[in-house]
Design an enzyme around this catalytic site. Structure first.
Site, short mmCIF file in Angstrom:
data_model
loop_
_atom_site.label_atom_id
_atom_site.label_comp_id
_atom_site.label_asym_id
_atom_site.label_seq_id
_atom_site.Cartn_x
_atom_site.Cartn_y
_atom_site.Cartn_z
N ILE A 140 37.65 37.02 39.70
CA ILE A 140 37.51 38.38 39.73
C ILE A 140 36.42 39.02 39.27
CG2 ILE A 140 38.53 41.01 39.19
CD1 ILE A 140 40.97 39.69 40.46
N ASP B 297 18.62 38.44 39.72
CA ASP B 297 19.12 39.36 40.43
C ASP B 297 18.76 40.58 39.62
OD1 ASP B 297 19.92 37.88 42.77
OD2 ASP B 297 21.71 38.17 41.84
N ASN C 154 40.10 43.16 32.98
CA ASN C 154 40.15 42.06 33.52
C ASN C 154 40.59 41.14 33.23
OD1 ASN C 154 39.64 41.01 36.30
ND2 ASN C 154 38.26 39.46 35.07
N TYR D 27 54.05 37.41 32.16
CA TYR D 27 53.16 37.46 32.88
C TYR D 27 53.45 39.02 33.45
CZ TYR D 27 49.46 37.67 36.34
OH TYR D 27 48.55 38.50 37.25
N LYS E 95 52.12 42.76 32.88
CA LYS E 95 51.30 43.85 33.56
C LYS E 95 51.73 44.81 33.92
CE LYS E 95 48.35 41.31 34.44
NZ LYS E 95 46.48 41.36 33.72
#
Length: 259
Positions: free
Chosen positions: A19, A53, A86, A150, A154
């Site tokens: 991601i 880019d 992230n 985890y 979260k």
């Protein structure tokens, strides 16, 4: 035409991951300078890869579970207008197999690291009277879906996001989080090597009949970080192909219908 993030610096943790790379490319294409943070040296490769880019990348190798490493990394970024928390890991899949050290490892990587990065940028955002923080949570933060440490981390991301929104809104700072379901990233490669049909088995739990693509998560994050979401703060938005809408497998069995 001015691009939405022209002249802004977007800090992205876990930048070298599945991601993370999508986020770097997405925001870079929208004009942002990318402050890329990752524990892996692969983050340095983004300078050349994205540079082709025309995307400017400032890389930093840091373990976000270390407050000192986070402080050093952000000191080299200058102004940060958008922070995207992230980075994350999941290494302990059941409570029975999680010892205290394992629990602390997952909490540190998924929650404490996000807090450390948030703590690093809040003072400058307050002084500037503006900023945006978007954290990547998980549907695991809403329900017991395995990986308990985890999942607890979260769930903490959701609580932290709401706290930031409440306390710092008066300074023009917004905080939101996205809650992805299963995302098609390289993390699944090992599982697919053992069971090529693993993702196909998971897809039946999703009302859309598929799992999430990385760019779909990136696009929702981009919306939350943009002026289009100027009145959105304290939100936790599932990006899960409908997983949290209900239990479609059970519903089909209860109604004896295929719909």
């Amino acid at each position: 035409m001015t691009r939405p993030f022209e002249g802004k610096t977007v800090a992205i943790t876990g930048a070298a991951g599945g991601i993370g790379q999508w986020l770097c490319r997405f925001f870079g294409a929208e004009g942002a300078t990318i402050a890329a943070i990752d524990v892996s040296e692969r983050v340095n490769d983004l300078v050349d890869v994205l540079g082709k880019d025309g995307i400017k990348v400032i890389p930093a190798i840091a373990n976000i579970a270390s407050v000192d490493q986070v402080k050093t990394a952000f000191a080299g970024f200058g102004e940060v207008h958008v922070l995207i928390n992230n980075a994350g890991i999941s290494r302990h899949h059941t409570l029975a197999s999680t010892d205290p050290a394992g629990w602390n490892e997952d909490i540190a990587a998924n929650l404490n690291g996000a807090y450390a990065c948030t703590h690093a940028v809040l003072p400058q955002m307050v002084e500037r009277r503006g900023g945006c923080i978007v954290s990547v949570g998980s549907v695991n933060g809403l329900s017991a879906l395995g990986d308990p440490a985890y999942s607890a981390a979260k769930a903490g991301i959701i609580a932290m996001t709401k706290a930031i929104a409440m306390e710092y809104g008066r300074h023009g700072i917004r905080a939101n989080c996205v809650l992805p379901g299963t995302v098609r990233t390289p993390i699944w490669d090992d599982r697919k090597a053992k069971d090529p049909d693993v993702l196909k088995q998971l897809e039946r739990w999703y009302p859309l009949g598929r799992i999430v693509e990385p760019d779909e998560v990136a696009k929702v994050i981009a919306f939350l970080a943009s002026d289009a979401a100027s009145a959105v703060t304290g939100a936790a938005i599932p990006v899960d192909c409908g997983l949290t809408a209900g239990n479609i497998v059970m519903t089909r069995e209860l109604t004896l219908e295929e719909f």
